[in-house]
Design a protein around this motif. Sequence first.
Motif, PDB file in Angstrom:
ATOM      1  N   GLN A 189       9.415  -0.637 -10.107  1.00 30.22           N
ATOM      2  CA  GLN A 189      10.850  -0.531  -9.828  1.00 30.22           C
ATOM      3  C   GLN A 189      11.505  -1.873  -9.543  1.00 30.22           C
ATOM      4  N   VAL A 190      10.704  -2.887  -9.239  1.00 26.92           N
ATOM      5  CA  VAL A 190      11.244  -4.180  -8.836  1.00 26.92           C
ATOM      6  C   VAL A 190      11.842  -4.906 -10.035  1.00 26.92           C
ATOM      7  N   LYS A 191      13.097  -5.318  -9.891  1.00 28.08           N
ATOM      8  CA  LYS A 191      13.790  -6.016 -10.975  1.00 28.08           C
ATOM      9  C   LYS A 191      13.792  -7.527 -10.764  1.00 28.08           C
ATOM     10  N   ARG A 192      13.607  -7.958  -9.522  1.00 28.64           N
ATOM     11  CA  ARG A 192      13.677  -9.386  -9.202  1.00 28.64           C
ATOM     12  C   ARG A 192      12.723  -9.690  -8.055  1.00 28.64           C
ATOM     13  N   ILE A 193      11.969 -10.768  -8.226  1.00 24.70           N
ATOM     14  CA  ILE A 193      11.100 -11.243  -7.159  1.00 24.70           C
ATOM     15  C   ILE A 193      11.543 -12.646  -6.790  1.00 24.70           C
ATOM     16  N   LEU A 194      11.816 -12.834  -5.526  1.00 22.60           N
ATOM     17  CA  LEU A 194      12.240 -14.116  -4.994  1.00 22.60           C
ATOM     18  C   LEU A 194      11.105 -14.660  -4.138  1.00 22.60           C
ATOM     19  N   VAL A 195      10.672 -15.882  -4.428  1.00 25.94           N
ATOM     20  CA  VAL A 195       9.611 -16.532  -3.663  1.00 25.94           C
ATOM     21  C   VAL A 195      10.236 -17.748  -2.980  1.00 25.94           C
ATOM     22  N   LEU A 196      10.268 -17.726  -1.659  1.00 27.83           N
ATOM     23  CA  LEU A 196      10.929 -18.782  -0.897  1.00 27.83           C
ATOM     24  C   LEU A 196       9.922 -19.653  -0.171  1.00 27.83           C
ATOM     25  N   ASN A 197      10.234 -20.937  -0.092  1.00 27.79           N
ATOM     26  CA  ASN A 197       9.424 -21.885   0.651  1.00 27.79           C
ATOM     27  C   ASN A 197       9.981 -21.968   2.074  1.00 27.79           C
ATOM     28  N   ASP A 198       9.159 -21.659   3.053  1.00 24.52           N
ATOM     29  CA  ASP A 198       9.604 -21.728   4.453  1.00 24.52           C
ATOM     30  C   ASP A 198       9.446 -23.138   5.029  1.00 24.52           C
ATOM     31  N   ASN A 199       9.352 -24.108   4.135  1.00 27.28           N
ATOM     32  CA  ASN A 199       9.165 -25.526   4.464  1.00 27.28           C
ATOM     33  C   ASN A 199       7.776 -25.843   4.999  1.00 27.28           C
ATOM     34  N   SER A 200       6.861 -24.881   4.946  1.00 29.97           N
ATOM     35  CA  SER A 200       5.489 -25.211   5.319  1.00 29.97           C
ATOM     36  C   SER A 200       4.769 -25.866   4.131  1.00 29.97           C
ATOM     37  N   PHE A 201       5.260 -25.627   2.909  1.00 35.86           N
ATOM     38  CA  PHE A 201       4.766 -26.322   1.725  1.00 35.86           C
ATOM     39  C   PHE A 201       5.665 -27.527   1.476  1.00 35.86           C
ATOM     40  N   SER A 202       5.086 -28.648   1.103  1.00 38.46           N
ATOM     41  CA  SER A 202       5.920 -29.772   0.689  1.00 38.46           C
ATOM     42  C   SER A 202       6.588 -29.398  -0.633  1.00 38.46           C
TER      43      SER A 202
ATOM     44  N   GLY B 175       0.786  -1.218   0.000  1.00 40.29           N
ATOM     45  CA  GLY B 175       0.000   0.000   0.000  1.00 40.29           C
ATOM     46  C   GLY B 175       0.824   1.277   0.000  1.00 40.29           C
ATOM     47  N   VAL B 176       2.129   1.176  -0.270  1.00 46.68           N
ATOM     48  CA  VAL B 176       3.026   2.336  -0.245  1.00 46.68           C
ATOM     49  C   VAL B 176       3.359   2.726  -1.686  1.00 46.68           C
ATOM     50  N   ALA B 177       2.884   3.886  -2.114  1.00 43.39           N
ATOM     51  CA  ALA B 177       3.039   4.306  -3.504  1.00 43.39           C
ATOM     52  C   ALA B 177       4.485   4.610  -3.886  1.00 43.39           C
ATOM     53  N   ASP B 178       5.288   5.102  -2.947  1.00 42.39           N
ATOM     54  CA  ASP B 178       6.652   5.495  -3.297  1.00 42.39           C
ATOM     55  C   ASP B 178       7.696   4.474  -2.840  1.00 42.39           C
ATOM     56  N   LEU B 179       7.282   3.234  -2.638  1.00 42.71           N
ATOM     57  CA  LEU B 179       8.213   2.177  -2.262  1.00 42.71           C
ATOM     58  C   LEU B 179       9.140   1.893  -3.435  1.00 42.71           C
ATOM     59  N   ASN B 180      10.433   1.978  -3.205  1.00 40.28           N
ATOM     60  CA  ASN B 180      11.411   1.819  -4.269  1.00 40.28           C
ATOM     61  C   ASN B 180      12.291   0.611  -3.957  1.00 40.28           C
ATOM     62  N   LEU B 181      11.967  -0.542  -4.541  1.00 42.22           N
ATOM     63  CA  LEU B 181      12.691  -1.782  -4.291  1.00 42.22           C
ATOM     64  C   LEU B 181      13.319  -2.293  -5.581  1.00 42.22           C
ATOM     65  N   ASP B 182      14.549  -2.769  -5.497  1.00 42.31           N
ATOM     66  CA  ASP B 182      15.140  -3.492  -6.622  1.00 42.31           C
ATOM     67  C   ASP B 182      14.712  -4.948  -6.578  1.00 42.31           C
ATOM     68  N   SER B 183      14.586  -5.474  -5.360  1.00 44.87           N
ATOM     69  CA  SER B 183      14.284  -6.883  -5.168  1.00 44.87           C
ATOM     70  C   SER B 183      13.192  -7.019  -4.116  1.00 44.87           C
ATOM     71  N   LEU B 184      12.281  -7.942  -4.346  1.00 43.26           N
ATOM     72  CA  LEU B 184      11.189  -8.207  -3.403  1.00 43.26           C
ATOM     73  C   LEU B 184      11.212  -9.693  -3.092  1.00 43.26           C
ATOM     74  N   THR B 185      11.284 -10.035  -1.818  1.00 42.03           N
ATOM     75  CA  THR B 185      11.249 -11.430  -1.390  1.00 42.03           C
ATOM     76  C   THR B 185       9.906 -11.706  -0.734  1.00 42.03           C
ATOM     77  N   ILE B 186       9.263 -12.761  -1.196  1.00 43.26           N
ATOM     78  CA  ILE B 186       7.970 -13.176  -0.657  1.00 43.26           C
ATOM     79  C   ILE B 186       8.157 -14.567  -0.056  1.00 43.26           C
ATOM     80  N   VAL B 187       7.721 -14.737   1.185  1.00 45.19           N
ATOM     81  CA  VAL B 187       7.805 -16.035   1.850  1.00 45.19           C
ATOM     82  C   VAL B 187       6.386 -16.420   2.283  1.00 45.19           C
ATOM     83  N   PRO B 188       5.653 -17.085   1.384  1.00 48.74           N
ATOM     84  CA  PRO B 188       4.291 -17.485   1.746  1.00 48.74           C
ATOM     85  C   PRO B 188       4.326 -18.610   2.781  1.00 48.74           C
TER      86      PRO B 188
END
Length: 137
Positions: free
Chosen positions: A63-76, A11-24
Amino acid sequence: MHESWLGYPFGVADLNLDSLTIVPHCPDTHYDAYAEVANLSQTHTLAHILAETLAKPRYGLKQVKRILVLNDNSFSEDLFQLVYRSTVYRLWKRGDSGMRFYEYEGGKGFEVVLEGLDGRRLRTIDEEIKRLIKTPD
């Protein structure tokens, strides 16, 4: 994600990230009588959310150039591979071809590179679809 965040990450309009990591995180359902249905539903929903977030136009992720999605081992490993395959297929079906993909072994995660390369051999969406369905070149 873009719908609930009004088109911007968090929800932040001016967020400036090169990389975003998502850990579902997959809720613990393996004791439930409907665990298989719940797990498949969660992987379907996650793949949909990721594909919509990465789709063109990329809404607030400009602005995001790379998105990393990591498994926290809760998913098989199998469920997380299903998330990855479904996400790639949805993006391919939409025609989003400028991305590059890198899947970590063992269902540990994956990267979607939107801009720039860092020397690794990243696959285009067409190459990744062929690899995933194991078709000859």
